[in-house]
Design a protein around this motif. Sequence first.
Motif, PDB file in Angstrom:
ATOM      1  N   UNK A 162      38.738  -7.722   6.306  1.00  0.00           N
ATOM      2  CA  UNK A 162      38.488  -6.491   7.044  1.00  0.00           C
ATOM      3  C   UNK A 162      37.414  -6.737   8.095  1.00  0.00           C
ATOM      4  N   UNK A 163      37.436  -5.919   9.131  1.00  0.00           N
ATOM      5  CA  UNK A 163      36.324  -5.843  10.074  1.00  0.00           C
ATOM      6  C   UNK A 163      35.644  -4.504   9.808  1.00  0.00           C
ATOM      7  N   UNK A 164      34.336  -4.558   9.568  1.00  0.00           N
ATOM      8  CA  UNK A 164      33.552  -3.367   9.291  1.00  0.00           C
ATOM      9  C   UNK A 164      32.644  -3.086  10.469  1.00  0.00           C
ATOM     10  N   UNK A 165      32.608  -1.843  10.902  1.00  0.00           N
ATOM     11  CA  UNK A 165      31.748  -1.442  12.015  1.00  0.00           C
ATOM     12  C   UNK A 165      30.770  -0.396  11.496  1.00  0.00           C
ATOM     13  N   UNK A 166      29.478  -0.695  11.659  1.00  0.00           N
ATOM     14  CA  UNK A 166      28.419   0.240  11.293  1.00  0.00           C
ATOM     15  C   UNK A 166      27.714   0.670  12.565  1.00  0.00           C
ATOM     16  N   UNK A 169      33.806   2.369  10.746  1.00  0.00           N
ATOM     17  CA  UNK A 169      35.136   1.782  10.889  1.00  0.00           C
ATOM     18  C   UNK A 169      35.401   0.723   9.844  1.00  0.00           C
ATOM     19  N   UNK A 170      36.578   0.791   9.221  1.00  0.00           N
ATOM     20  CA  UNK A 170      37.038  -0.210   8.267  1.00  0.00           C
ATOM     21  C   UNK A 170      38.450  -0.578   8.698  1.00  0.00           C
ATOM     22  N   UNK A 171      38.612  -1.765   9.253  1.00  0.00           N
ATOM     23  CA  UNK A 171      39.889  -2.166   9.833  1.00  0.00           C
ATOM     24  C   UNK A 171      40.483  -3.344   9.067  1.00  0.00           C
ATOM     25  N   UNK A 172      41.652  -3.126   8.463  1.00  0.00           N
ATOM     26  CA  UNK A 172      42.361  -4.188   7.741  1.00  0.00           C
ATOM     27  C   UNK A 172      42.919  -5.178   8.755  1.00  0.00           C
ATOM     28  N   UNK A 197      37.518 -13.019  12.083  1.00  0.00           N
ATOM     29  CA  UNK A 197      36.361 -13.373  12.907  1.00  0.00           C
ATOM     30  C   UNK A 197      36.639 -13.082  14.381  1.00  0.00           C
ATOM     31  N   UNK A 198      37.855 -13.377  14.846  1.00  0.00           N
ATOM     32  CA  UNK A 198      38.224 -13.087  16.234  1.00  0.00           C
ATOM     33  C   UNK A 198      38.254 -11.578  16.484  1.00  0.00           C
ATOM     34  N   UNK A 199      38.763 -10.813  15.521  1.00  0.00           N
ATOM     35  CA  UNK A 199      38.794  -9.357  15.661  1.00  0.00           C
ATOM     36  C   UNK A 199      37.386  -8.777  15.669  1.00  0.00           C
ATOM     37  N   UNK A 200      36.483  -9.335  14.868  1.00  0.00           N
ATOM     38  CA  UNK A 200      35.092  -8.874  14.846  1.00  0.00           C
ATOM     39  C   UNK A 200      34.427  -9.133  16.194  1.00  0.00           C
TER      40      UNK A 200
END
Length: 145
Positions: free
Chosen positions: A6-10, A33-36, A45-48
Amino acid sequence: MTADWYVLIEEDTRTTERADGTDLKLHRWMLTGTHLIGPDQAEAAAAAEDAALHHVPGLIARHARPGDEPARHALLTQDGAWIVLVQQRHRACHIRVTTARLLHTREEKEAPPKSLKDKFRSAIEGPAPTPKPWTWTTDSKPQGT
């Protein structure tokens, strides 16, 4: 066990409260945001990185006009987390973008409703004791470590 990344956004969310004639700016980190992403850690890592370079926090987005591009300073930490300062028109917001692998999930389970007899009993005896908070003890260590 799942191996999904997941990519987590705080975001540093800010609200203004008024108390005794004074404006108080309250800051709080929230998971916004919590993106699978899937089973590929490199893709996560690329999505982050893409999120760190393009995500616009709510505080900035609320006041943006079409075509606006906020200033952005993105820092990559040693552990792979992105810390990003986003600024536009005298407003600034910090975001943190990280990758995480889902290792455990559990569905919510509710206790059955109390019977009338149990409700009367608890009214007379008082509420049940609250559960103890989690603590780490040497007995809690997983086997084989």
